[in-house]
Design a protein around this motif. Structure first.
Motif, PDB file in Angstrom:
ATOM      1  N   HIS A  65       0.809  -1.207   0.000  1.00  0.00           N
ATOM      2  CA  HIS A  65       0.000   0.000   0.000  1.00  0.00           C
ATOM      3  C   HIS A  65       0.850   1.268   0.000  1.00  0.00           C
ATOM      4  O   HIS A  65       0.557   2.218  -0.704  1.00  0.00           O
ATOM      5  CB  HIS A  65      -0.911   0.020   1.237  1.00  0.00           C
ATOM      6  N   ALA A  66       1.876   1.297   0.825  1.00  0.00           N
ATOM      7  CA  ALA A  66       2.674   2.513   1.019  1.00  0.00           C
ATOM      8  C   ALA A  66       3.888   2.514   0.092  1.00  0.00           C
ATOM      9  O   ALA A  66       4.586   1.500  -0.033  1.00  0.00           O
ATOM     10  CB  ALA A  66       3.132   2.612   2.469  1.00  0.00           C
ATOM     11  N   PRO A  67       4.181   3.656  -0.553  1.00  0.00           N
ATOM     12  CA  PRO A  67       5.339   3.745  -1.461  1.00  0.00           C
ATOM     13  C   PRO A  67       6.656   3.424  -0.769  1.00  0.00           C
ATOM     14  O   PRO A  67       7.527   2.790  -1.376  1.00  0.00           O
ATOM     15  CB  PRO A  67       5.303   5.204  -1.926  1.00  0.00           C
ATOM     16  N   GLU A  68       6.810   3.844   0.494  1.00  0.00           N
ATOM     17  CA  GLU A  68       8.082   3.581   1.188  1.00  0.00           C
ATOM     18  C   GLU A  68       8.281   2.092   1.441  1.00  0.00           C
ATOM     19  O   GLU A  68       9.411   1.596   1.435  1.00  0.00           O
ATOM     20  CB  GLU A  68       8.166   4.358   2.498  1.00  0.00           C
ATOM     21  N   VAL A  69       7.191   1.383   1.648  1.00  0.00           N
ATOM     22  CA  VAL A  69       7.286  -0.072   1.827  1.00  0.00           C
ATOM     23  C   VAL A  69       7.691  -0.732   0.507  1.00  0.00           C
ATOM     24  O   VAL A  69       8.572  -1.592   0.473  1.00  0.00           O
ATOM     25  CB  VAL A  69       5.952  -0.652   2.333  1.00  0.00           C
ATOM     26  N   ALA A  70       7.059  -0.310  -0.572  1.00  0.00           N
ATOM     27  CA  ALA A  70       7.401  -0.857  -1.890  1.00  0.00           C
ATOM     28  C   ALA A  70       8.860  -0.586  -2.228  1.00  0.00           C
ATOM     29  O   ALA A  70       9.555  -1.454  -2.775  1.00  0.00           O
ATOM     30  CB  ALA A  70       6.489  -0.265  -2.961  1.00  0.00           C
TER      31      ALA A  70
END
Length: 210
Positions: free
Chosen positions: A74-79
């Motif tokens: 969901h989160a760009p930083e996680v991706a």
């Protein structure tokens, strides 16, 4: 739940094909660069090859897991973090594939099956939300770290090249787990952890031979 774009799906398929066919390259120097090849007995060479085949399968699974989790996060930083870890895992994949060739051995014949199973697990983890998905990463890396430490004890002492590769992999896995923890991982339930351990046991004991 966001779904990956068509471009991402195409790139993912390309990565999957390159992964299972051992067509990957490392972006970092080889950990065993400059080390002389040891003289190993046939039994030692066979054992080293079996262990490195298990490690290679582990990296096949890591590619699939991280690809799936990054695609459905969901989160760009996680991706971004998952994608970064995936690049370092690709280094591991290249190192172990090369080492298998040097030991006159081959990757697991079941690599497509390992990849498909791991990708499915990655999608399921991602669908549980980023915190749970990151928790899955933390637990995976914890188990992988223990597994690599066991291989450092099992590898022939003279096989310094395989040992250097495994040790660098261990260092990277610790860092990946720490990064996932920092991003907000939650602890996953005990039954899931035990299930992961059981599946890993089946994979490692099979991949050593097949």
């Amino acid at each position: 739940m966001p779904f990956p774009s068509t471009d991402r799906l195409i790139l993912g398929l390309d990565r999957a094909l390159r992964t299972v066919s051992a067509q990957t390259r490392s972006s970092r120097p080889d950990p065993d660069a400059g080390m002389a090849e040891a003289v190993l007995s046939e039994a030692e060479k066979k054992h080293s090859a079996g262990l490195m085949r298990v490690n290679h399968v582990g990296e096949i699974c890591a590619q699939a897991l991280y690809d799936a989790q990054a695609a459905y996060s969901h989160a760009p930083e996680v991706a971004r973090q998952l994608a970064h870890s995936c690049i370092e895992e690709e280094d591991h994949l290249a190192w172990t594939a090369r080492r298998l060739r040097e030991l006159n051995s081959r990757p697991s014949l079941l690599n497509p099956l390992w990849y498909a199973g791991a990708y499915t697990c990655g999608v399921i983890a991602a669908k549980c939300g980023d915190a749970a998905s990151l928790g899955f990463v933390v637990e995976t890396e914890r188990q992988v770290e223990a597994h690599l430490e066991g291989h450092l004890r099992e590898l022939p002492v003279a096989d310094v090249r395989s040992r250097a590769i495994v040790d660098q992999m261990r260092v990277d896995e610790i860092a990946h787990g720490a990064a996932a923890q920092h991003l907000g991982a939650i602890a996953i339930p005990l039954p899931v952890r035990l299930g992961m351990k059981a599946m890993a046991k089946i994979m490692t004991s099979t991949a050593y031979y097949v």
